[in-house]
Write a protein that holds these residues in place. Structure first.
Motif, PDB file in Angstrom:
ATOM      1  N   ASP A 395       0.817  -1.214   0.000  1.00 13.43           N
ATOM      2  CA  ASP A 395       0.000   0.000   0.000  1.00 13.43           C
ATOM      3  C   ASP A 395       0.852   1.266   0.000  1.00 13.43           C
ATOM      4  N   SER A 396       2.120   1.146  -0.424  1.00 15.54           N
ATOM      5  CA  SER A 396       3.046   2.267  -0.382  1.00 15.54           C
ATOM      6  C   SER A 396       3.317   2.817  -1.783  1.00 15.54           C
ATOM      7  N   TYR A 397       4.076   3.906  -1.836  1.00 11.12           N
ATOM      8  CA  TYR A 397       4.459   4.504  -3.114  1.00 11.12           C
ATOM      9  C   TYR A 397       5.246   3.523  -3.968  1.00 11.12           C
ATOM     10  N   ALA A 398       6.089   2.695  -3.343  1.00  8.65           N
ATOM     11  CA  ALA A 398       6.947   1.776  -4.095  1.00  8.65           C
ATOM     12  C   ALA A 398       6.145   0.813  -4.954  1.00  8.65           C
ATOM     13  N   ALA A 399       4.963   0.393  -4.477  1.00 10.63           N
ATOM     14  CA  ALA A 399       4.150  -0.562  -5.231  1.00 10.63           C
ATOM     15  C   ALA A 399       3.620   0.039  -6.531  1.00 10.63           C
ATOM     16  N   GLY A 400       3.626   1.347  -6.627  1.00  8.75           N
ATOM     17  CA  GLY A 400       3.106   2.005  -7.822  1.00  8.75           C
ATOM     18  C   GLY A 400       3.906   1.720  -9.077  1.00  8.75           C
ATOM     19  N   PHE A 401       5.208   1.416  -8.941  1.00 12.32           N
ATOM     20  CA  PHE A 401       6.013   1.122 -10.126  1.00 12.32           C
ATOM     21  C   PHE A 401       5.489  -0.124 -10.842  1.00 12.32           C
ATOM     22  N   LEU A 402       5.138  -1.144 -10.061  1.00 11.89           N
ATOM     23  CA  LEU A 402       4.564  -2.355 -10.655  1.00 11.89           C
ATOM     24  C   LEU A 402       3.213  -2.053 -11.295  1.00 11.89           C
ATOM     25  N   TRP A 403       2.395  -1.280 -10.611  1.00 12.52           N
ATOM     26  CA  TRP A 403       1.050  -1.003 -11.088  1.00 12.52           C
ATOM     27  C   TRP A 403       1.081  -0.186 -12.380  1.00 12.52           C
ATOM     28  N   LEU A 404       1.865   0.883 -12.424  1.00 11.09           N
ATOM     29  CA  LEU A 404       1.908   1.723 -13.616  1.00 11.09           C
ATOM     30  C   LEU A 404       2.544   0.974 -14.789  1.00 11.09           C
ATOM     31  N   ASN A 405       3.574   0.187 -14.514  1.00  5.13           N
ATOM     32  CA  ASN A 405       4.185  -0.592 -15.587  1.00  5.13           C
ATOM     33  C   ASN A 405       3.210  -1.650 -16.117  1.00  5.13           C
ATOM     34  N   ASN A 437      -9.403   6.621   3.132  1.00  5.30           N
ATOM     35  CA  ASN A 437      -8.374   7.508   2.609  1.00  5.30           C
ATOM     36  C   ASN A 437      -7.725   6.879   1.380  1.00  5.30           C
ATOM     37  N   PRO A 438      -7.539   7.645   0.309  1.00 11.16           N
ATOM     38  CA  PRO A 438      -6.900   7.101  -0.889  1.00 11.16           C
ATOM     39  C   PRO A 438      -5.406   6.860  -0.667  1.00 11.16           C
ATOM     40  N   LEU A 439      -4.901   5.741  -1.161  1.00  5.49           N
ATOM     41  CA  LEU A 439      -3.503   5.361  -1.050  1.00  5.49           C
ATOM     42  C   LEU A 439      -2.769   5.727  -2.339  1.00  5.49           C
ATOM     43  N   PRO A 440      -1.422   5.633  -2.365  1.00  2.00           N
ATOM     44  CA  PRO A 440      -0.668   6.074  -3.557  1.00  2.00           C
ATOM     45  C   PRO A 440      -1.164   5.493  -4.871  1.00  2.00           C
ATOM     46  N   ASP A 441      -1.521   4.193  -4.898  1.00  2.60           N
ATOM     47  CA  ASP A 441      -1.985   3.604  -6.155  1.00  2.60           C
ATOM     48  C   ASP A 441      -3.321   4.188  -6.600  1.00  2.60           C
ATOM     49  N   TYR A 442      -4.114   4.708  -5.648  1.00  5.17           N
ATOM     50  CA  TYR A 442      -5.350   5.372  -6.049  1.00  5.17           C
ATOM     51  C   TYR A 442      -5.030   6.641  -6.834  1.00  5.17           C
ATOM     52  N   TRP A 443      -4.130   7.477  -6.301  1.00  7.99           N
ATOM     53  CA  TRP A 443      -3.788   8.723  -6.983  1.00  7.99           C
ATOM     54  C   TRP A 443      -3.164   8.442  -8.347  1.00  7.99           C
ATOM     55  N   LEU A 444      -2.364   7.391  -8.417  1.00  4.79           N
ATOM     56  CA  LEU A 444      -1.772   6.984  -9.693  1.00  4.79           C
ATOM     57  C   LEU A 444      -2.867   6.594 -10.685  1.00  4.79           C
ATOM     58  N   SER A 445      -3.850   5.832 -10.198  1.00  3.70           N
ATOM     59  CA  SER A 445      -4.970   5.413 -11.048  1.00  3.70           C
ATOM     60  C   SER A 445      -5.819   6.607 -11.471  1.00  3.70           C
ATOM     61  N   GLY A 544       5.131  18.570  -6.187  1.00  2.98           N
ATOM     62  CA  GLY A 544       5.560  19.185  -4.936  1.00  2.98           C
ATOM     63  C   GLY A 544       4.456  19.496  -3.954  1.00  2.98           C
ATOM     64  N   GLN A 545       3.194  19.315  -4.331  1.00  3.51           N
ATOM     65  CA  GLN A 545       2.067  19.598  -3.442  1.00  3.51           C
ATOM     66  C   GLN A 545       1.416  18.298  -2.990  1.00  3.51           C
ATOM     67  N   PRO A 546       1.240  18.089  -1.660  1.00  2.43           N
ATOM     68  CA  PRO A 546       0.639  16.838  -1.177  1.00  2.43           C
ATOM     69  C   PRO A 546      -0.786  16.658  -1.695  1.00  2.43           C
ATOM     70  N   LEU A 547      -1.140  15.425  -2.041  1.00  2.23           N
ATOM     71  CA  LEU A 547      -2.478  15.108  -2.527  1.00  2.23           C
ATOM     72  C   LEU A 547      -3.328  14.581  -1.372  1.00  2.23           C
ATOM     73  N   GLU A 557      -8.290  19.250  -7.132  1.00  4.16           N
ATOM     74  CA  GLU A 557      -7.941  19.526  -8.518  1.00  4.16           C
ATOM     75  C   GLU A 557      -6.504  19.068  -8.766  1.00  4.16           C
ATOM     76  N   LEU A 558      -6.306  18.355  -9.864  1.00  7.17           N
ATOM     77  CA  LEU A 558      -4.973  17.866 -10.214  1.00  7.17           C
ATOM     78  C   LEU A 558      -4.305  18.912 -11.102  1.00  7.17           C
ATOM     79  N   LYS A 559      -3.493  19.756 -10.487  1.00  6.13           N
ATOM     80  CA  LYS A 559      -2.913  20.886 -11.208  1.00  6.13           C
ATOM     81  C   LYS A 559      -1.573  20.500 -11.828  1.00  6.13           C
ATOM     82  N   PRO A 560      -1.423  20.771 -13.144  1.00  3.67           N
ATOM     83  CA  PRO A 560      -0.144  20.458 -13.783  1.00  3.67           C
ATOM     84  C   PRO A 560       0.881  21.567 -13.564  1.00  3.67           C
ATOM     85  N   ARG A 561       2.118  21.257 -13.884  1.00  2.00           N
ATOM     86  CA  ARG A 561       3.178  22.262 -13.910  1.00  2.00           C
ATOM     87  C   ARG A 561       3.539  22.522 -15.369  1.00  2.00           C
ATOM     88  N   PRO A 562       3.212  23.704 -15.900  1.00  2.00           N
ATOM     89  CA  PRO A 562       3.538  23.975 -17.311  1.00  2.00           C
ATOM     90  C   PRO A 562       5.049  24.069 -17.512  1.00  2.00           C
TER      91      PRO A 562
END
Length: 592
Positions: A395-405, A437-445, A544-547, A557-562
């Motif tokens: 349920d951590s940020y590290a697991a997101g690499f497997l999920w996104l790949n 509460n949403p976990l890192p893989d939720y925000w990635l999704s 740089g902004q916590p979600l 709102e998911l704000k991009p960095r131009p």
């Protein structure tokens, strides 16, 4: 100005060159010394250096995308979700009407919602409104004392939103539920490790709540029926399923169907094996049950939901496809990357682990294309770690690499849908925790859903790549995927392209957009861990902004960095990011 050179008298002078000829050498050495001192003093300005023709910067990767035609087009519901039937056992099903939980699920719509898992084949339907009252009491569990009545009172106070029932559950009720679920989780783990499962009762009222959640969240429900109810001749006993079908039809529930879960494990789970040809006959039987029911006469049917394609599993799939390959609308299988009992954080960064899925895809495709060429293939129930996952890792940020790949690889290889196990509750592989509460893989999704469209584009890279591999891998640790930007995202005009990049290197990587992407405006969505835990963090930051969810329970709102046109993309070490290249006017992306 004259430069005088003095030499000792002992040096030979008659045959030596004139000292004045050394003046240019002395001047050159003086300039070098001056530049060296300036550099040490903090002057880091680059010196102009003449490069040989064709010489390339080693740290720079050139990236271009084919924009004329997509290489693949996947389902609009490509990223979909799963709920495990264990939520009946631990009580969380009664809280699916939570406003916060529905809001999180809506963020990932449109999608399929598969209701299935290991306990699918121990699920029995009973058309009773309240089984606790029919037994003359609230049940033996301490935390269930007056529990059913509390839920009923909550239902009376439900707010209606878009025709859906949304509830605000009292905090004290949620706290009691978390305590109950923690105890039940130990029971469920014991069942899983001993491979002995107790029966689950799904009541009509529970089915109503499940469907309300799916419908309210914009998800299409796929219900996996119990396939382990068998007649003496080992054919499927459909009596319980028929009762459920009739009730669902009476409520006009729009549902698609499956039969069973990982049939290759039936011998160890139940002591009775079901081969592929028999399973195919069972699916044909289910199809015959659906056809006379008007609302389900054209309902979709998916299966056989096999496990990892080892030799015996491939044999089961082969037998199934011979008999019922044309009966199902998509062929389904499951995948788990790591044994959850021995996982370490660095396991999620191993490139060999990330690539294990590719070989399985080819095995499944080979069998399917033998019998039904072009049949859609789905990966259902994908998890990073087995045994319910590992706390602070799955349920951590590290697991997101497997999920996104996984998302990138499956789309590139033509898999139509991937269903994530689980959206909520089950173990530690979920997207949302028990505090809602949403976990890192939720925000990635969520980023994937907002930015990525169904059309897959070919990626061309140059620089650090060992061999030309169309699409994705540069030395295995830098992975780049490209899609047309989601046409439902009104922040970007059609023709825009979205890249998503995984950098597993321990150094930053520079990527220069070339060809059709050159000198285009780019919006960056860089996702990094937030807090002191690093890769083990359960919180993330976007640019740089916590979600976090907004105080009123809505998604932020998911704000991009131009990034300015022509700027080199810089991927920090061990990070993931999305990059929308605007106004490319890609032909492949201008039309649906």
């Amino acid at each position: 100005m004259r430069v005088l050179c003095a030499f000792p008298e002992a040096m030979p002078s008659s045959n030596s060159r004139p000292p004045a000829c050394l003046a240019p050498v002395a001047l050159f050495l003086a300039l070098l010394l001056h530049r060296s001192l300036s550099s040490q003093a903090g002057d880091r300005r680059p010196l102009p250096v003449d490069r040989a023709p064709g010489m390339k910067e080693k740290t720079l990767i050139l990236l271009d995308v084919s924009t004329k035609n997509p290489v693949r087009t996947v389902n609009e519901n490509f990223l979909s979700l799963q709920l495990d039937p264990s939520i009946i056992h631990d009580g969380w099903l009664d809280f699916l009407s939570s406003k916060r939980l529905v809001t999180l699920a809506r963020g990932l719509s449109p999608a399929f919602l598969r209701f299935g898992g290991k306990r699918t084949d121990f699920l029995q339907f009973q058309n009773l409104r309240n089984p606790a009252k029919s037994r003359g009491g609230p049940g033996p569990d301490y935390y269930l004392k007056n529990y059913e009545d509390d839920i009923v009172r909550s239902d009376v106070a439900l707010d209606k939103q878009k025709g859906c029932k949304i509830a605000q559950h009292p905090d004290v009720m949620l706290e009691l539920q978390r305590e109950k679920a923690a105890q039940m989780h130990l029971v469920l783990l014991k069942e899983q490790f001993s491979n002995t499962y107790s029966n689950l009762i799904l009541t009509a009222r529970s089915l109503d709540k499940l469907y309300n959640f799916a419908d309210c969240s914009g998800l299409h429900l796929i219900f996996a029926l119990n396939a382990l109810r068998r007649n003496p001749n080992n054919s499927w006993n459909s009596s319980s399923a028929l009762s459920l079908l009739k009730y669902s039809a009476s409520k006009k529930y729009n549902i698609s169907w499956e039969l069973g879960n990982e049939p290759n494990n039936y011998r160890t789970m139940h002591g009775r094996a079901v081969n592929g040809s028999q399973l195919g006959k069972d699916y044909i039987q289910l199809k015959s049950l659906l056809q006379p029911i008007r609302i389900y006469s054209r309902a979709s049917l998916y299966g056989p939901n096999i496990g990892r394609p080892r030799k015996n599993v491939i044999a089961l799939l082969d037998g199934f496809m011979k008999v019922a390959g044309s009966t199902v609308d998509a062929v389904t299988w499951q995948h788990c990357y790591i044994d959850g009992r021995v996982v370490k954080v660095m396991d999620f960064l191993k490139t060999r682990l990330l690539d294990t899925l590719s070989d399985q895809i080819r095995k499944i495709q080979k069998v399917v294309n033998t019998y039904t060429p072009g049949k859609k293939i789905w990966l259902e129930g994908v998890v990073t770690t087995s045994a319910g996952g590992t706390n602070n890792l799955s349920d951590s940020y590290a697991a997101g690499f497997l999920w996104l790949n996984t998302l990138g690889m499956l789309a590139n290889q033509g898999i139509d849908v991937v269903i994530r196990h689980s959206f909520f509750d089950h173990g530690y592989n979920h997207l949302v925790d028990q505090n809602f509460n949403p976990l890192p893989d939720y925000w990635l999704s969520l980023l994937y859903k907002r930015l990525i469209g169904p059309k897959v584009l070919a990626v061309h890279v140059a620089g650090l790549q060992r061999k030309p591999r169309p699409g994705r891998v540069i030395r295995d640790k830098l992975r780049i995927y490209a899609h047309c930007t989601n046409h439902h995202n009104h922040n970007y005009v059609r023709g825009s392209i979205t890249l998503f990049i995984i950098n597993l290197h321990r150094s930053r990587k520079k990527i220069k957009l070339a060809g059709t992407l050159r000198d285009k405006l780019v919006h960056q969505y860089l996702l990094q861990p937030y807090g002191q835990e690093g890769l083990k963090s359960k919180s993330v930051q976007l640019n740089g902004q916590p979600l976090v969810m907004v105080d009123d329970g809505t998604l932020p709102e998911l704000k991009p960095r131009p990034l300015r046109a022509g700027r080199t993309l810089v991927m920090p070490p061990v990070t993931m990011g999305f990059y929308v290249v605007k106004n490319v006017n890609a032909l492949a992306c201008r039309y649906r």
